[in-house]
Every structure is written in C-alpha cells, then in structure tokens.
Design a protein around this motif. Structure first.
Motif, PDB file in Angstrom:
ATOM      1  N   LYS A  82       0.853  -1.117   0.010  1.00 31.93           N
ATOM      2  CA  LYS A  82      -0.079  -0.083  -0.201  1.00 31.93           C
ATOM      3  C   LYS A  82       0.937   1.320  -0.182  1.00 31.93           C
ATOM      4  N   VAL A  83       2.192   1.138  -0.131  1.00 38.11           N
ATOM      5  CA  VAL A  83       3.041   2.210  -0.079  1.00 38.11           C
ATOM      6  C   VAL A  83       2.825   3.353  -1.050  1.00 38.11           C
ATOM      7  N   VAL A  84       2.334   2.938  -2.306  1.00 41.63           N
ATOM      8  CA  VAL A  84       1.923   3.788  -3.235  1.00 41.63           C
ATOM      9  C   VAL A  84       0.820   4.405  -2.846  1.00 41.63           C
ATOM     10  N   LEU A  85      -0.134   3.995  -2.398  1.00 44.06           N
ATOM     11  CA  LEU A  85      -1.431   4.625  -1.970  1.00 44.06           C
ATOM     12  C   LEU A  85      -1.343   5.526  -0.927  1.00 44.06           C
ATOM     13  N   TRP A  86      -0.229   5.191   0.209  1.00 47.39           N
ATOM     14  CA  TRP A  86       0.076   6.264   1.141  1.00 47.39           C
ATOM     15  C   TRP A  86       0.687   7.363   0.825  1.00 47.39           C
ATOM     16  N   LEU A  87       1.492   6.871  -0.358  1.00 49.02           N
ATOM     17  CA  LEU A  87       2.392   8.080  -0.954  1.00 49.02           C
ATOM     18  C   LEU A  87       1.558   9.124  -1.515  1.00 49.02           C
ATOM     19  N   PHE A  88       0.400   8.552  -2.182  1.00 47.69           N
ATOM     20  CA  PHE A  88      -0.444   9.500  -2.659  1.00 47.69           C
ATOM     21  C   PHE A  88      -1.371  10.042  -1.826  1.00 47.69           C
ATOM     22  N   ASN A  89      -1.660   9.562  -0.685  1.00 54.45           N
ATOM     23  CA  ASN A  89      -2.556  10.193   0.217  1.00 54.45           C
ATOM     24  C   ASN A  89      -1.744  11.351   1.050  1.00 54.45           C
ATOM     25  N   SER A  90      -0.480  11.084   1.457  1.00 54.10           N
ATOM     26  CA  SER A  90       0.321  12.002   1.927  1.00 54.10           C
ATOM     27  C   SER A  90       0.537  13.313   0.777  1.00 54.10           C
ATOM     28  N   VAL A  91       0.843  12.985  -0.415  1.00 58.61           N
ATOM     29  CA  VAL A  91       0.845  14.262  -1.374  1.00 58.61           C
ATOM     30  C   VAL A  91      -0.537  15.015  -1.433  1.00 58.61           C
ATOM     31  N   PHE A  92      -1.548  14.138  -1.527  1.00 59.12           N
ATOM     32  CA  PHE A  92      -2.804  14.536  -1.694  1.00 59.12           C
ATOM     33  C   PHE A  92      -3.136  15.683  -0.460  1.00 59.12           C
ATOM     34  N   VAL A  93      -3.287  15.045   0.720  1.00 59.41           N
ATOM     35  CA  VAL A  93      -3.660  15.798   1.892  1.00 59.41           C
ATOM     36  C   VAL A  93      -2.847  17.095   2.060  1.00 59.41           C
ATOM     37  N   PRO A 228      -3.049  12.661  12.088  1.00 66.07           N
ATOM     38  CA  PRO A 228      -3.402  11.507  10.999  1.00 66.07           C
ATOM     39  C   PRO A 228      -3.614   9.962  11.882  1.00 66.07           C
ATOM     40  N   TYR A 229      -2.639   9.948  12.704  1.00 63.71           N
ATOM     41  CA  TYR A 229      -2.706   8.521  13.248  1.00 63.71           C
ATOM     42  C   TYR A 229      -3.875   8.380  14.122  1.00 63.71           C
ATOM     43  N   LEU A 230      -4.480   9.087  14.709  1.00 64.98           N
ATOM     44  CA  LEU A 230      -5.844   9.064  15.633  1.00 64.98           C
ATOM     45  C   LEU A 230      -6.977   9.003  14.451  1.00 64.98           C
ATOM     46  N   CYS A 231      -6.907   9.884  13.572  1.00 61.69           N
ATOM     47  CA  CYS A 231      -8.112  10.102  12.450  1.00 61.69           C
ATOM     48  C   CYS A 231      -8.128   9.044  11.491  1.00 61.69           C
ATOM     49  N   ALA A 232      -7.002   8.617  10.858  1.00 64.55           N
ATOM     50  CA  ALA A 232      -7.117   7.442   9.956  1.00 64.55           C
ATOM     51  C   ALA A 232      -6.978   6.026  10.330  1.00 64.55           C
ATOM     52  N   MET A 233      -7.974   5.532  10.259  1.00 68.04           N
ATOM     53  CA  MET A 233      -8.192   4.241  10.892  1.00 68.04           C
ATOM     54  C   MET A 233      -7.901   2.954  10.036  1.00 68.04           C
ATOM     55  N   SER A 234      -8.490   3.246   8.699  1.00 65.31           N
ATOM     56  CA  SER A 234      -8.392   2.057   7.832  1.00 65.31           C
ATOM     57  C   SER A 234      -7.092   2.206   6.961  1.00 65.31           C
ATOM     58  N   GLU A 235      -6.431   1.302   6.495  1.00 65.18           N
ATOM     59  CA  GLU A 235      -5.041   1.286   5.865  1.00 65.18           C
ATOM     60  C   GLU A 235      -5.090   1.993   4.658  1.00 65.18           C
ATOM     61  N   ASP A 236      -6.159   2.150   3.882  1.00 59.90           N
ATOM     62  CA  ASP A 236      -6.231   2.959   2.688  1.00 59.90           C
ATOM     63  C   ASP A 236      -6.183   4.321   2.884  1.00 59.90           C
ATOM     64  N   LEU A 237      -6.489   4.885   4.320  1.00 57.30           N
ATOM     65  CA  LEU A 237      -6.491   6.348   4.197  1.00 57.30           C
ATOM     66  C   LEU A 237      -4.971   6.650   5.068  1.00 57.30           C
ATOM     67  N   PHE A 238      -4.129   5.772   5.276  1.00 61.72           N
ATOM     68  CA  PHE A 238      -2.818   6.142   5.861  1.00 61.72           C
ATOM     69  C   PHE A 238      -2.002   7.090   4.950  1.00 61.72           C
ATOM     70  N   THR A 239      -1.534   8.250   5.738  1.00 62.60           N
ATOM     71  CA  THR A 239      -0.669   8.915   5.150  1.00 62.60           C
ATOM     72  C   THR A 239       0.860   8.057   5.261  1.00 62.60           C
ATOM     73  N   LEU A 240       1.865   8.235   4.737  1.00 59.71           N
ATOM     74  CA  LEU A 240       3.261   7.689   4.871  1.00 59.71           C
ATOM     75  C   LEU A 240       3.848   7.848   6.321  1.00 59.71           C
ATOM     76  N   PRO A 241       3.610   8.518   7.014  1.00 58.25           N
ATOM     77  CA  PRO A 241       4.116   8.497   8.552  1.00 58.25           C
ATOM     78  C   PRO A 241       3.541   7.389   9.339  1.00 58.25           C
ATOM     79  N   ILE A 242       2.051   7.435   8.848  1.00 56.82           N
ATOM     80  CA  ILE A 242       1.425   6.340   9.637  1.00 56.82           C
ATOM     81  C   ILE A 242       1.230   5.083   9.253  1.00 56.82           C
ATOM     82  N   GLY A 243       1.597   5.020   7.873  1.00 58.75           N
ATOM     83  CA  GLY A 243       1.833   3.450   7.071  1.00 58.75           C
ATOM     84  C   GLY A 243       3.190   2.875   7.496  1.00 58.75           C
ATOM     85  N   ILE A 244       4.170   3.762   7.520  1.00 59.44           N
ATOM     86  CA  ILE A 244       5.628   3.084   7.594  1.00 59.44           C
ATOM     87  C   ILE A 244       5.538   2.378   8.842  1.00 59.44           C
TER      88      ILE A 244
END
Lengths: 291, 302
Positions: A82-93, A228-244
C-alpha cells in the motif's frame, strides 16, 4: 548606496577571515567531521535500500560499496504493497491543506490588515489566542468532536483540522499590513472592488509570504503524525508517516525493504527542500531582506 | 465627498459584510477545530466518558484520580526529564553548529544544508533510522561498525533495553532530528550582528576568542532566550519519537505524558480522564507560552 557599501564591508570581513591559520584549519576539519556524522545515518539508510544481500556483507563499510541495485524500489512500488497509496494520500492531503491554508489565510489576513469593519481588533485578538492552544493538549476532545461530525477515517477529517491553525494568519497579517495603502487606493480609484483588489493587488504583492507559508504548511503537514494517527483508521487512508510503522513492523530482520520505504517517504521532501532551499532558509530566519 | 448619516451607516454595513466574506471561511474552521476543543476538553474532564460518548457526571473525580495515580506523575516526570535532558543539549549543539557553519568556508552552504537535512524527515523515518542504527548483534549500524572497527564480538551495547541508554538514544535522535532548525535561527541572528563591531574589535586588538565571548554571544542572548522557550515548549509536547523508538520502554521508563494520555484515552477508553490529564499539560504549556511571548515582546521593544 547602502547595499554597495555593506557589500564592501562583507568582502573586507570575509577576506579578513579567510586567512588560513592552524586555527581555521582545525575548525574546518571539525565542521566537516560533524557534517559527516550528521549525514551518515541518512547515507546509510540510502545505501541499505540499495542492497539485497545485506546479511552476507562482511563489514559495516561494505554497505557503502557497490554493487547497488534498485530492486527494492521496484518491489515496493510495483508489488502489492500500500506504500504507493500512502504516498498518494500524503501528497494529496498536504497539497490540499497547503492550497486551502494559503487561500483562507490570505483572505482573512487581507481583511484584518486592510479592510475597515467593526470588531477588527477583537477578531485579531481572537486569532492571536489560538497561538496559545497546544493541539496536543486538546487532541482527545478534537477526536470526540470529529467523531460526532463523522470526520473520523475520512480525507476531510485529515484536512479540515489541519486548516484551523492561526499561526499563518498572524505571519501574513503582519506582512500585509506593510503593503502601502497607496497601491490599494490606486486600484480602488481604477474601480476595483475589494475582491479584485485582493486578487490583483494583494496576492501578487504577497508572493514572498505566501511562498513561505506554503512551504512550511506543506512540510508540517507532510510530516504530521499525531492527528493522522488518530483520524485515519483504515489502511487505505494512511499517510506515509502512519503507514510506515505498520508496514515496517512486519519485517523483523530484513531492513532493506523498510529502508526503501523510508527513502520513498523522504525523497520527495528532500527534493522539495533542494528546490526551495533559499525560501526555506529565508522563511526560518523570517528576515524581511529581499533576495 | 460628503456622506449623509445614512450613507455612512450603509457604507459601514457594506464594509462589515465584505470583511465577513473574507473572514468567515477561516474563522469557522478555527472556531470549530481549534477553539471549541479547548472547552469541550474542559467539559469532558468532569465526566466519565468512553468511545460511545458521555456516561456520567462525576465532578472532580478524574482530577482526584489523577493526583493519586502514580503513573500519571511518572509520565509527567518523564516528560520533564526529556525537557531537562534535551533542551540544554539541543541549545548547545545548535549554537555550536551555527557558529561553525557561519564561518567563511568554501563549504558553508553544504554544511548548513547537511545540518538542516534531518529536520525535513518525518518522525516515522527518523525513528526507524534510529531503531535500525541501534539494533544489536551486527544488525544495526552501530553494532556492526563497532565490530568492524575491531571490538570483540561478544561486546554489545543494548541501546533500547537499558533504561539509561534508552534515554540517551531518544535524546540523541531528537537532537539529530531537530538541531538544524535552531541552528538556522542562530545563523540568521549571527548575520544580523553588524560587521563593524568585529572590525572595531579587531582594530582594538581583540582575539577571535574575545570577539566570541564579548560580541557574538552577548549579541545572541535574545535569540537564545527565545529558542530556549520554544525548545522547552516543543519538548513538553514530546510523544511521537518516543512512541515509535522505545514505545515508552523499557517498561515505562521513557513513557511521556502524551503517551499516557493516549493510552488511557484511546486504549482504555477513559476519555474523561485523558482530558483531565490533557488539561494539566495545557496549563503547563500556556504558562510557558506566556513567558515566551513576554520574552519575545521584550526583544521587539529593545
């Protein structure tokens, strides 16, 4: 005139200091060593990400020697992670927050700095009060509130609270107050209303402060962790710092893939820094010197 | 341009409306997400509150429990310890780096960039770099380097297992991560010191050492006071890097207040209790911020 003479001073000054003495050489060597020590962890992370055979390396120094390979990058970016998705989330947000923050802040600051209305001082004081509120100390209440507003585990939940800080308003207001009123009045005489004045006079003139505010908002948001750690619950919404951390914790011994992920998370911001280094340095010092 | 009373009033109303259009979007978000949670948090601290919502009004029970909770005091003390360890270290290192990187040197720009670089990395990244650097048995860089340089194989340092070394690791990682920012603040203050002062001093025969202690350091005192306060405030908010590097361990030796708040609030579902503890943190930070603003204002006046 002053610019020329101060430049001459600077020249004389640096010229004087460039004399090579045992003292300056020692300081140079110390500085270089310190810079090297500070850089080693980053360099080491990078070279680890370029290795696939790290277990068989005979010594610590072999990490820094070829062969290097980008196989890990290909694996992380193409594989089922999911790293690419998290990268996208980070950039998007970060991009949405940066644009939103710049827009909202420049509008509100323009009103406070240049428009005539009742309670202007009072509203400014209200914004000033926000500087005292440490987000970390209200995070539990913010979570409960966001939960009631159905913002938990949504992009909007990641974005909206990040737009609510008043620091940038204070910075922008003090900058906009410095824009001469003549320029605004000239636009008014030409028949421009407040919105056109904002768009055609204020925005172009406040480019420096907008760039500064944008850069710091972007970096701050890119690296933001607690909310983001508290707010993003599902893996699909993680940003990189939360996903890593969730991703890395699957690897117990191998560190080449985790380091690759670390590098993927860091390279965009390092690139960003190299492009905007001048503005970032200037923004930090908050010195109004024009470059 | 003479305006009648009514025209004036109309113009004022129009001014208010236009200003409202510019102010409203930000003000609404700011009120909801920055200001309201302060009051919501204060309110919640008087209730038994879990993730399902409000359960019961319990008055000051949360505060009473807090005063009697030894883990609360331990966590508050750990946060304070972090402030006491990290602040002097970061202040000193950022000043030294600024002085070194501000010298006339062909590599001046490179030095600044390198010293600042870790500051750009996300807390998750610096935490994992730290963890991987510190792993024992040749897995981590430090252990590997030590053995490659000839240390006996049976000699190991367990950076994260020993409670004192865990503090060292966390503080050094924080230092490495954040010193560059303060260094930049110091560099910009250094550049504001007029060159004439140094010229006059060297004409009078002052040695570089005398110039450092008689000109540079006194001229930096305001910046130092400001950085000191900002650093203390930032350190009181410590959570993320400790959470990721040691998770508060070994045992509870490095668990800071925010981690304890998080655990009580979200893992044990005692949100009211978490809010009461947050309020203590809030109070500490407000006092520190007031001191910092006072120092800042004094700096502006002078």
């Amino acid at each position: 005139m002053t610019a020329v003479s101060s430049k001459r001073h600077l020249k004389a000054h640096t010229g004087m200091r460039r004399q090579i003495t045992p003292g300056t050489v020692t300081l140079e060597v110390i500085t270089f060593l310190l810079a090297f020590i500070v850089f080693v962890p980053i360099l080491w992370s990078f070279v680890v990400s370029l290795k696939t055979d790290e277990a068989s390396l005979p010594s610590a120094f072999h990490y820094f020697l070829p062969p290097f390979t980008i196989a890990n990058y290909i694996e992380v970016l193409s594989g089922g992670t999911k790293v690419v998705l998290w990268l996208f989330n980070s950039v998007f947000v970060a991009v949405v927050v940066t644009i939103g923050m710049t827009l909202l802040c420049s509008m509100a600051s323009y009103a406070i700095a240049k428009l005539q209305f009742r309670y202007r001082k009072g509203i400014y004081m209200y914004f000033l009060a926000g500087l005292m509120v440490p987000g970390e100390a209200t995070i539990v209440a913010l979570f409960v509130l966001a939960n009631e507003l159905k913002l938990i585990d949504t992009y909007l939940g990641l974005i909206l609270p990040a737009l609510a800080g008043s620091m940038n308003i204070i910075i922008m207001t003090s900058f906009l107050t410095g824009i001469p009123n003549d320029l605004i009045e000239a636009a008014r005489i030409d028949g421009a209303g407040e919105f056109r004045t904002y768009k055609d006079v204020i925005l172009p003139l406040s480019r420096t402060v907008i760039v500064t505010v944008s850069i710091f908002t972007f970096i701050g948001n890119w690296n933001s962790y607690l909310w983001p750690y508290l707010c993003a619950m599902s893996e699909d919404l993680f940003t990189l710092p939360i996903g890593i951390p969730t991703f890395v914790s699957q690897f117990s011994v191998d560190k080449t893939i985790p380091m690759t992920v670390n590098m993927i998370a860091s390279l965009p911001i390092l690139l960003f820094f190299i492009i905007f280094e001048k503005q970032i340095v200037k923004g930090i010092s908050l010195s109004g010197i024009k470059g | 341009m003479q305006l009648t009373q009514q025209g004036k009033k109309q113009k004022r109303l129009r001014g208010d409306l236009i200003a409202a259009c510019f102010l409203l979007p930000f003000t609404v978000l700011y009120t909801i997400f920055t200001i309201y949670p302060v009051f919501q948090g204060a309110y919640m601290s008087f209730f038994k509150w879990n993730l399902m919502g409000k359960q019961a009004f319990i008055g000051v029970d949360n505060y009473v429990n807090m005063v009697e909770d030894k883990y609360f005091w331990q966590a508050l003390w750990n946060t304070t310890k972090f402030v006491l360890y990290s602040t002097p270290a970061i202040m000193l290192s950022s000043l030294v780096l600024a002085l070194l990187a501000n010298r006339a040197s062909p590599l001046k720009r490179l030095y600044r960039t390198v010293f600042f670089l870790p500051n750009l990395l996300s807390v998750a990244v610096i935490s994992y770099i730290t963890i991987y650097m510190c792993q024992p048995y040749d897995m981590g860089f430090l252990s590997n380097l030590m053995h490659s340089l000839g240390a006996p194989t049976e000699f190991e340092i367990f950076w994260l297992k020993d409670k004192h070394l865990a503090w060292v690791t966390v503080v050094v990682a924080t230092l490495w991560w954040t010193q560059g920012y303060n260094m930049m603040l110091y560099i910009s203050a250094l550049q504001d010191i007029p060159d004439q002062l140094y010229e006059a001093a060297s004409i009078d025969g002052a040695t570089p050492r005398q110039q450092l202690f008689k000109i540079t350091l006194p001229m930096l005192s305001k910046t130092t006071a400001l950085i000191l306060m900002l650093q203390i405030i930032a350190s009181y908010k410590v959570f993320q890097q400790i959470w990721l590097i040691t998770a508060g361990g070994p045992g509870r030796a490095t668990r800071p207040l925010i981690q304890y708040i998080y655990e009580q609030g979200f893992q044990k579902q005692k949100l009211g209790y978490a809010c009461a503890m947050s309020f203590v943190l809030f109070f500490i930070l407000i006092i520190l911020t007031l001191i910092q603003r006072k120092i800042g204002r004094k700096g502006e006046e002078e």
